[in-house]
Design a protein around this motif. Sequence first.
Motif, PDB file in Angstrom:
ATOM      1  N   PRO A   1      36.830  31.736  34.342  1.00 56.20           N
ATOM      2  CA  PRO A   1      35.841  32.691  33.827  1.00 56.20           C
ATOM      3  C   PRO A   1      34.421  32.136  33.753  1.00 56.20           C
ATOM      4  O   PRO A   1      33.461  32.895  33.601  1.00 56.20           O
ATOM      5  CB  PRO A   1      36.354  33.027  32.424  1.00 56.20           C
ATOM      6  N   PHE A   2      34.296  30.806  33.825  1.00 57.41           N
ATOM      7  CA  PHE A   2      32.994  30.176  33.624  1.00 57.41           C
ATOM      8  C   PHE A   2      32.539  29.453  34.886  1.00 57.41           C
ATOM      9  O   PHE A   2      31.970  28.358  34.836  1.00 57.41           O
ATOM     10  CB  PHE A   2      33.069  29.231  32.420  1.00 57.41           C
ATOM     11  N   ASN A   3      32.796  30.090  36.002  1.00 56.90           N
ATOM     12  CA  ASN A   3      32.390  29.543  37.299  1.00 56.90           C
ATOM     13  C   ASN A   3      30.866  29.514  37.406  1.00 56.90           C
ATOM     14  O   ASN A   3      30.155  30.192  36.659  1.00 56.90           O
ATOM     15  CB  ASN A   3      32.984  30.407  38.420  1.00 56.90           C
ATOM     16  N   MET A   4      30.360  28.761  38.349  1.00 57.18           N
ATOM     17  CA  MET A   4      28.917  28.660  38.566  1.00 57.18           C
ATOM     18  C   MET A   4      28.301  30.019  38.888  1.00 57.18           C
ATOM     19  O   MET A   4      27.164  30.289  38.513  1.00 57.18           O
ATOM     20  CB  MET A   4      28.637  27.679  39.698  1.00 57.18           C
ATOM     21  N   GLY A   5      29.038  30.845  39.625  1.00 63.09           N
ATOM     22  CA  GLY A   5      28.543  32.182  39.942  1.00 63.09           C
ATOM     23  C   GLY A   5      28.059  32.373  41.351  1.00 63.09           C
ATOM     24  O   GLY A   5      27.662  33.485  41.734  1.00 63.09           O
ATOM     25  N   ASN A   6      28.061  31.313  42.163  1.00 67.76           N
ATOM     26  CA  ASN A   6      27.477  31.445  43.502  1.00 67.76           C
ATOM     27  C   ASN A   6      28.333  32.260  44.463  1.00 67.76           C
ATOM     28  O   ASN A   6      27.930  32.472  45.607  1.00 67.76           O
ATOM     29  CB  ASN A   6      27.167  30.070  44.106  1.00 67.76           C
TER      30      ASN A   6
END
Length: 486
Positions: free
Chosen positions: A80-85
Amino acid sequence: MKIFETLAYEETLDPEDWKVVRQLAHTMVDDMFDYLENVKNRPVWTPITEGAKNALNQPLPIEPMMPEHVYEEFKAHILPFNMGNVHPRFWSWVNGNGTAMGMMADMLASGMNPNNTIGEHAGQYVERQVITWLKAMFNYPSVGSGLLVSGGSVANITAIIVARNHFDQQIRNAGNAAVGGLLTMYCSSETHNCMMKAADVIGVGSDNLRKIPVDSDFQINVVALEQAILEDKKAGKVPFCIVGNAGTVNTGAIDPLSTLQNLATEYGLWFHVDGAFGALAKLDAAFGERLKAIETADSVAFDLHKWMYMNYEVGCVLVRDENIHRSAFAQAASYLAHHERGLASGIEPRSNFGLELSRNFKALKVWMLLKEHGIEKYRRLIRQNIAQIKYLSELIDNQMFLERLSEPVMNVLCFRFNPKNMSDEHLNMLNKEILMRLHEHGIAAPSYGLLNGKYAIRVANVNHRSRKEDFEALVEGVVKLGQELI
């Protein structure tokens, strides 16, 4: 007797029940495909909770845990707390977002698990094929050499080592002192800081990496460069390399590469192109002339996990002369000796062309993805990213509260919120706050830069998932947050 008693309890890390692990693996694959398929429905970035941080700050595990329980912890505290890229509104730094096939290719490569540096096995031939394709992609000499590495930093450092060792054949044995003066290299003030690391690694030192001023377009000032070379030679220094930028990290500026190459030739210097992301714009005919010098550069570095959208990590360095590349790294060792047959036969070890003797099979995803999509699709996506940045530029120009701080040269654009009644100092604080709130609210993830002392919201578009509406959402979010803050 004790030895035999110990051997009676021989263990392995393989699962006791392959069927159970197979079922868990299918669940993992399904979950990750769901994750990627629905990525646009989630915030770009989610702040990691204290609970997750605590869960990731535990003592060394002593006893085993069931694999399904390990996976549950991954889903609860990591995914759930991935970097987002992987998100279509991620434009921070220069981070590509990968593909589903790339994910699967990494699984296959990890399952095979070869050391892709030495030995007679398929992985070696896959990498050789990939390097051949990449040379063709840039119209680089087919007789040139290349190596897949972790990314642009190592690719650049590898090239600079080759440049230094070729400058004087005694350097490998006697060190930099063999040249009788301080080795000196040149780049623009906008060059990526990995060149500073390269200067450190090869013993040149950061003081002897001359950062040349740039012009109003953030391109290297060629007159100032030549003057610096002449002054350094007069002072007893030993110039050996010029680095040209094919897309600077702050603005995407392209140095006058052909002019730099002519200057390097005139003074007997190595010409290296840092094309970490911008070299790939050569696939767009509109940039063919400005990037043509890549074809004849002594070396070029670029990342496939940036503007080729491949999964981390994979970069590449190409060197025009294979013999020069080899002579910079090759060393004889009895335990690496080539044999006529068997596993120790085959093509030349890749350790002769770089720093690493242990390397994963990153070539497989490059091979699979190039075959899956073909170079024409990559060409269209690169053009699409450039067009999207031009569209963003138009959106910004049509907003009274927004101000562009750079021209949309390729796929990078810098701008800021500016209500026209604040000092640059206050604008810097305001735009930094806007950026952080963009992230915290999960609206979009641009990054930042400092241009002529002005804090910029920076969009670097190497995102194959981005659509026009994503850039519209970014502009809307910046304006809304800016107005709320003032």
